[in-house]
Design a protein around this motif. Sequence first.
Motif, PDB file in Angstrom:
ATOM      1  N   ILE A   5     -22.925 -73.755 -52.790  1.00 54.74           N
ATOM      2  CA  ILE A   5     -24.064 -72.873 -53.035  1.00 54.74           C
ATOM      3  C   ILE A   5     -23.601 -71.587 -53.725  1.00 54.74           C
ATOM      4  N   ALA A   6     -22.547 -70.984 -53.207  1.00 53.85           N
ATOM      5  CA  ALA A   6     -22.032 -69.734 -53.771  1.00 53.85           C
ATOM      6  C   ALA A   6     -21.538 -69.946 -55.198  1.00 53.85           C
ATOM      7  N   THR A   7     -20.865 -71.064 -55.443  1.00 50.67           N
ATOM      8  CA  THR A   7     -20.354 -71.354 -56.790  1.00 50.67           C
ATOM      9  C   THR A   7     -21.493 -71.563 -57.776  1.00 50.67           C
ATOM     10  N   VAL A   8     -22.521 -72.275 -57.360  1.00 50.61           N
ATOM     11  CA  VAL A   8     -23.676 -72.486 -58.236  1.00 50.61           C
ATOM     12  C   VAL A   8     -24.359 -71.148 -58.539  1.00 50.61           C
ATOM     13  N   LEU A   9     -24.546 -70.313 -57.529  1.00 51.35           N
ATOM     14  CA  LEU A   9     -25.160 -69.003 -57.752  1.00 51.35           C
ATOM     15  C   LEU A   9     -24.314 -68.155 -58.704  1.00 51.35           C
ATOM     16  N   ALA A  10     -23.010 -68.187 -58.517  1.00 55.80           N
ATOM     17  CA  ALA A  10     -22.117 -67.421 -59.391  1.00 55.80           C
ATOM     18  C   ALA A  10     -22.180 -67.947 -60.821  1.00 55.80           C
ATOM     19  N   ALA A  11     -22.241 -69.262 -60.977  1.00 55.75           N
ATOM     20  CA  ALA A  11     -22.329 -69.851 -62.319  1.00 55.75           C
ATOM     21  C   ALA A  11     -23.652 -69.479 -62.984  1.00 55.75           C
ATOM     22  N   VAL A  12     -24.725 -69.430 -62.216  1.00 57.15           N
ATOM     23  CA  VAL A  12     -26.027 -69.032 -62.767  1.00 57.15           C
ATOM     24  C   VAL A  12     -25.976 -67.590 -63.267  1.00 57.15           C
ATOM     25  N   VAL A  13     -25.382 -66.712 -62.482  1.00 60.36           N
ATOM     26  CA  VAL A  13     -25.233 -65.317 -62.916  1.00 60.36           C
ATOM     27  C   VAL A  13     -24.404 -65.255 -64.189  1.00 60.36           C
ATOM     28  N   ALA A  14     -23.287 -65.957 -64.201  1.00 61.24           N
ATOM     29  CA  ALA A  14     -22.411 -65.948 -65.371  1.00 61.24           C
ATOM     30  C   ALA A  14     -23.140 -66.467 -66.612  1.00 61.24           C
ATOM     31  N   THR A  75     -12.642 -70.048 -54.810  1.00 62.01           N
ATOM     32  CA  THR A  75     -13.823 -69.268 -54.437  1.00 62.01           C
ATOM     33  C   THR A  75     -13.428 -67.829 -54.112  1.00 62.01           C
ATOM     34  N   SER A  76     -12.265 -67.637 -53.555  1.00 66.26           N
ATOM     35  CA  SER A  76     -11.789 -66.293 -53.243  1.00 66.26           C
ATOM     36  C   SER A  76     -11.608 -65.470 -54.523  1.00 66.26           C
ATOM     37  N   LEU A  77     -10.944 -66.048 -55.505  1.00 71.27           N
ATOM     38  CA  LEU A  77     -10.748 -65.348 -56.777  1.00 71.27           C
ATOM     39  C   LEU A  77     -12.092 -65.056 -57.433  1.00 71.27           C
ATOM     40  N   ALA A  78     -12.982 -66.034 -57.450  1.00 73.43           N
ATOM     41  CA  ALA A  78     -14.305 -65.831 -58.048  1.00 73.43           C
ATOM     42  C   ALA A  78     -15.065 -64.717 -57.320  1.00 73.43           C
ATOM     43  N   GLY A  79     -14.927 -64.669 -56.002  1.00 71.11           N
ATOM     44  CA  GLY A  79     -15.587 -63.626 -55.230  1.00 71.11           C
ATOM     45  C   GLY A  79     -15.094 -62.239 -55.586  1.00 71.11           C
ATOM     46  N   TRP A  80     -13.783 -62.093 -55.692  1.00 68.24           N
ATOM     47  CA  TRP A  80     -13.232 -60.782 -56.034  1.00 68.24           C
ATOM     48  C   TRP A  80     -13.613 -60.378 -57.451  1.00 68.24           C
ATOM     49  N   VAL A  81     -13.594 -61.333 -58.379  1.00 67.37           N
ATOM     50  CA  VAL A  81     -13.969 -61.018 -59.761  1.00 67.37           C
ATOM     51  C   VAL A  81     -15.461 -60.675 -59.832  1.00 67.37           C
ATOM     52  N   MET A  82     -16.297 -61.407 -59.111  1.00 68.34           N
ATOM     53  CA  MET A  82     -17.730 -61.112 -59.088  1.00 68.34           C
ATOM     54  C   MET A  82     -17.968 -59.722 -58.508  1.00 68.34           C
ATOM     55  N   LEU A  83     -17.235 -59.376 -57.468  1.00 69.23           N
ATOM     56  CA  LEU A  83     -17.366 -58.049 -56.870  1.00 69.23           C
ATOM     57  C   LEU A  83     -16.965 -56.963 -57.873  1.00 69.23           C
ATOM     58  N   ALA A  84     -15.870 -57.185 -58.575  1.00 66.89           N
ATOM     59  CA  ALA A  84     -15.438 -56.219 -59.594  1.00 66.89           C
ATOM     60  C   ALA A  84     -16.453 -56.131 -60.728  1.00 66.89           C
ATOM     61  N   ALA A  85     -17.020 -57.263 -61.116  1.00 63.74           N
ATOM     62  CA  ALA A  85     -17.990 -57.274 -62.215  1.00 63.74           C
ATOM     63  C   ALA A  85     -19.282 -56.565 -61.849  1.00 63.74           C
ATOM     64  N   ILE A  90     -23.939 -51.568 -61.914  1.00 60.60           N
ATOM     65  CA  ILE A  90     -24.047 -50.288 -61.197  1.00 60.60           C
ATOM     66  C   ILE A  90     -23.941 -49.141 -62.196  1.00 60.60           C
ATOM     67  N   CYS A  91     -22.952 -49.205 -63.055  1.00 57.17           N
ATOM     68  CA  CYS A  91     -22.781 -48.154 -64.072  1.00 57.17           C
ATOM     69  C   CYS A  91     -23.963 -48.127 -65.038  1.00 57.17           C
ATOM     70  N   ASP A  92     -24.490 -49.290 -65.400  1.00 55.65           N
ATOM     71  CA  ASP A  92     -25.667 -49.331 -66.272  1.00 55.65           C
ATOM     72  C   ASP A  92     -26.848 -48.638 -65.601  1.00 55.65           C
ATOM     73  N   THR A 112     -30.427 -53.916 -58.687  1.00 60.27           N
ATOM     74  CA  THR A 112     -30.744 -55.176 -58.012  1.00 60.27           C
ATOM     75  C   THR A 112     -29.796 -56.281 -58.467  1.00 60.27           C
ATOM     76  N   THR A 113     -29.477 -56.284 -59.747  1.00 62.32           N
ATOM     77  CA  THR A 113     -28.488 -57.245 -60.255  1.00 62.32           C
ATOM     78  C   THR A 113     -27.144 -57.036 -59.570  1.00 62.32           C
ATOM     79  N   ALA A 114     -26.727 -55.785 -59.453  1.00 64.50           N
ATOM     80  CA  ALA A 114     -25.453 -55.477 -58.797  1.00 64.50           C
ATOM     81  C   ALA A 114     -25.460 -55.939 -57.347  1.00 64.50           C
ATOM     82  N   ALA A 115     -26.567 -55.679 -56.640  1.00 68.45           N
ATOM     83  CA  ALA A 115     -26.660 -56.094 -55.236  1.00 68.45           C
ATOM     84  C   ALA A 115     -26.591 -57.617 -55.115  1.00 68.45           C
ATOM     85  N   SER A 116     -27.243 -58.319 -56.018  1.00 66.79           N
ATOM     86  CA  SER A 116     -27.191 -59.790 -56.015  1.00 66.79           C
ATOM     87  C   SER A 116     -25.765 -60.284 -56.255  1.00 66.79           C
TER      88      SER A 116
END
Length: 127
Positions: A5-14, A75-85, A90-92, A112-116
């Motif tokens: 589920i998390a991977t699919v959500l991350a891929a959708v955002v990407a 998933t750990s690496l993707a999580g950290w990269v998503m958090l950094a991204a 936030i800056c926008d 809202t995008t950042a929170a997601s």
Amino acid sequence: MLATIATVLAAVVALAVVAMGITGMLRPSFYAGFGIPGTAEAQDDPVLTAWLTVKGNRDLGSGLMLLIVTLLGTTSLAGWVMLAAAVMPICDGLTVLRAKGPRAAAIGVHLTTAASMMLIAVLLLLA
């Protein structure tokens, strides 16, 4: 199951970020009116068009990086990269607020995008 589920959500955002980047590169006016006052009225300004194209380039590159890490990394690496991204929207959002743009755009779109993204990052880290 959580990992899928998390991977699919991350891929959708990407993929959404990649799509915005391609659209912004081909039609920079796509970004006009996304919160910075005066951009919708100045779409024919070549300097503004160049800066909006830079935003498209940034979105395309960052979306592809997110997609590659999500699909090929842990998933750990993707999580950290998503958090950094999540720093980018936030800056926008802060940029929109600083420019005295509409709070609805700053909060409703960018923050809202950042929170997601942060929520998806947590799901990836927990998976």
